[in-house]
Motif scaffolding. Structure first.
Motif, PDB file in Angstrom:
ATOM      1  N   SER A  78     -16.507  27.274   2.388  1.00 24.71           N
ATOM      2  CA  SER A  78     -16.246  26.774   3.051  1.00 24.71           C
ATOM      3  C   SER A  78     -14.811  25.874   2.479  1.00 24.71           C
ATOM      4  CB  SER A  78     -17.000  25.088   2.634  1.00 24.71           C
ATOM      5  OG  SER A  78     -17.571  25.321   1.332  1.00 24.71           O
ATOM      6  N   SER A  85     -15.342  22.251   7.960  1.00 30.55           N
ATOM      7  CA  SER A  85     -15.832  22.396   6.547  1.00 30.55           C
ATOM      8  C   SER A  85     -15.420  20.953   6.067  1.00 30.55           C
ATOM      9  CB  SER A  85     -15.656  23.713   5.718  1.00 30.55           C
ATOM     10  OG  SER A  85     -15.123  25.059   6.523  1.00 30.55           O
ATOM     11  N   PRO A 241     -25.443  28.392   2.410  1.00 30.32           N
ATOM     12  CA  PRO A 241     -24.976  28.175   3.804  1.00 30.32           C
ATOM     13  C   PRO A 241     -24.247  26.803   3.737  1.00 30.32           C
ATOM     14  CG  PRO A 241     -27.418  28.690   3.615  1.00 30.32           C
ATOM     15  CD  PRO A 241     -26.845  28.629   2.111  1.00 30.32           C
ATOM     16  N   ARG A 242     -23.226  26.603   4.049  1.00 34.46           N
ATOM     17  CA  ARG A 242     -21.866  25.554   4.074  1.00 34.46           C
ATOM     18  C   ARG A 242     -22.336  25.051   5.141  1.00 34.46           C
ATOM     19  NH1 ARG A 242     -23.803  23.611   0.606  1.00 34.46           N
ATOM     20  NH2 ARG A 242     -22.011  21.708   0.330  1.00 34.46           N
ATOM     21  N   PRO A 243     -22.376  23.622   5.732  1.00 29.19           N
ATOM     22  CA  PRO A 243     -22.508  23.270   6.908  1.00 29.19           C
ATOM     23  C   PRO A 243     -20.970  23.742   7.845  1.00 29.19           C
ATOM     24  CG  PRO A 243     -23.232  21.466   5.427  1.00 29.19           C
ATOM     25  CD  PRO A 243     -22.658  22.827   5.065  1.00 29.19           C
ATOM     26  N   THR A 245     -19.466  26.349   8.698  1.00 33.22           N
ATOM     27  CA  THR A 245     -19.227  27.234   8.487  1.00 33.22           C
ATOM     28  C   THR A 245     -19.721  28.486   9.353  1.00 33.22           C
ATOM     29  OG1 THR A 245     -20.286  27.875   6.841  1.00 33.22           O
ATOM     30  CG2 THR A 245     -18.027  27.199   6.249  1.00 33.22           C
ATOM     31  N   GLY A 248     -23.086  29.605   7.646  1.00 32.25           N
ATOM     32  CA  GLY A 248     -23.835  27.957   7.897  1.00 32.25           C
ATOM     33  C   GLY A 248     -25.336  27.625   7.802  1.00 32.25           C
ATOM     34  N   ASP A 249     -25.689  28.436   9.586  1.00 34.67           N
ATOM     35  CA  ASP A 249     -26.889  29.243   9.352  1.00 34.67           C
ATOM     36  C   ASP A 249     -27.840  29.875   8.896  1.00 34.67           C
ATOM     37  OD1 ASP A 249     -26.739  26.670  11.268  1.00 34.67           O
ATOM     38  OD2 ASP A 249     -26.139  27.731  12.841  1.00 34.67           O
TER      39      ASP A 249
END
Ligand code: SF4
Length: 334
Positions: A78, A85, A241-243, A245, A248-249
């Protein structure tokens, strides 16, 4: 289960009794062990850690000198400036750095790692690091590590001259999987920095992140590639998992898979400092620290991780007391 027992018996002889790490094929067998064999596997990994590393736990603090805005595209991160990010670019000043080092030392930690989200350090960052290290060394007795991305020979020499005793640079994942994770630089470029660090006499800290879509075969490949490097320390992260990126999923690694992986890496690296780094809360929950420390881990980070909150320092330190695992003292490490 007879097959599982045979795999564990081989590992016991080779790693616990002879002190030789498992090879890639053997690590893969361990990663494929069924859940029913997990308790026995964790016990073996713990026995190996106690026999070849001892009961001490290395405690480390980590601080980000420069956060976010990185030009690289590591798909899990992120701090990349290339993704949508939430981490914005920010710098820490020297007094704040010294204060963080003081707080870290108070927990009993022997390592303080200065991290920057960069491809590699520029002159401004090197100057900041030099000033920061000098200010910390003036006031606090603690080992200083750095993680500043890829280095050239001159920068390696400068860091060694500043008294940096360990350098972190993660290979992140198996060589065969790396192009699916990063496209702006290569695995080989990372390996080259590690070679320079080792040659300059600094300790090598090199690990990665599990759960980035790699196959079990690639996880075993990664363990073998790390073992070939003979690093002083291996930080193991689990993908959180960072939203925003590209990863992310991705699905979070299950608790049993995370623990099986930790144990497998311990069996590949019997004598290495194996550190729980980021992501353990989401894969293992509150019990993660306890299970990991009884399953091969012998180093923890206190306080905040770089971009997401970790467990509070006190709860880890309390846990070490409860498990009767002494914190490694500074004079053991220099
Ligand atoms: S992992 Fe490091 S190099 Fe890669 S994007 Fe994040 S901060 Fe940059």
């Amino acid at each position: 289960m007879a097959e599982a027992a045979a795999i564990l018996a081989t590992a016991r002889t080779r790693v616990l009794e002879e002190g030789v790490g498992l090879d890639e094929a053997q690590v893969l067998e361990v990663l494929r062990l069924p859940d029913e064999a997990l308790d026995d596997l964790l016990q073996l990994a713990h026995d190996v850690r106690m026999r070849w590393c001892g009961p001490e736990v290395e405690v480390e603090g980590i601080i980000s000198l420069k956060t976010g805005g990185c030009p690289e595209d590591c798909h899990f991160c992120s701090q990349s400036g290339l993704f949508a990010s939430p981490v914005r670019s920010a710098w820490l000043d020297i007094p704040a750095l010294v204060e963080a080092a003081k707080q870290t030392a108070k927990t009993g930690a022997t390592e303080f790692c200065i991290v920057a989200a960069v491809r590699g350090p520029d002159a401004r960052l090197m100057a900041q690091v030099a000033a920061g290290i000098a200010a910390i060394k003036d006031e606090i007795d603690i080992n200083i590590a750095c993680s500043l991305g890829m280095l050239d020979q001159e920068q390696v020499d400068q860091l060694a001259a500043m008294g940096v005793h360990r350098y972190n640079h993660n290979l992140e994942t198996a060589r065969s999987h790396f192009p699916n994770v990063v496209t702006t630089h290569t695995w080989e470029e990372r390996a080259e920095t590690l070679r320079l660090v080792r040659e300059a006499g600094m300790e090598v800290c090199c690990g990665g992140i599990l759960g980035m879509g790699e196959t079990l075969e690639q996880r075993a490949e990664f363990a073998a590639q790390l073992a070939a490097l003979t690093p002083d320390e291996v930080p193991l992260n689990f993908l959180n998992p960072r939203p925003g990126t590209p990863f992310g999923d991705l699905e979070v690694l299950s608790g049993p898979d995370a623990l099986r992986s930790v144990a497998a890496f311990r069996l590949a690296l019997p004598r290495t400092v194996l550190r729980f780094a980021g992501g353990r809360e989401i894969t293992l929950g509150d019990l993660g620290a306890r299970k990991g420390l009884l399953g091969g881990i012998n180093a923890v980070i206190v306080g905040n991780y770089l971009t997401t909150l970790g467990r509070a320092a006190e709860s880890d330190i309390d846990l070490l007391g409860e498990l009767q695992m002494p914190i490694k003292a500074l004079n053991d490490t220099i």
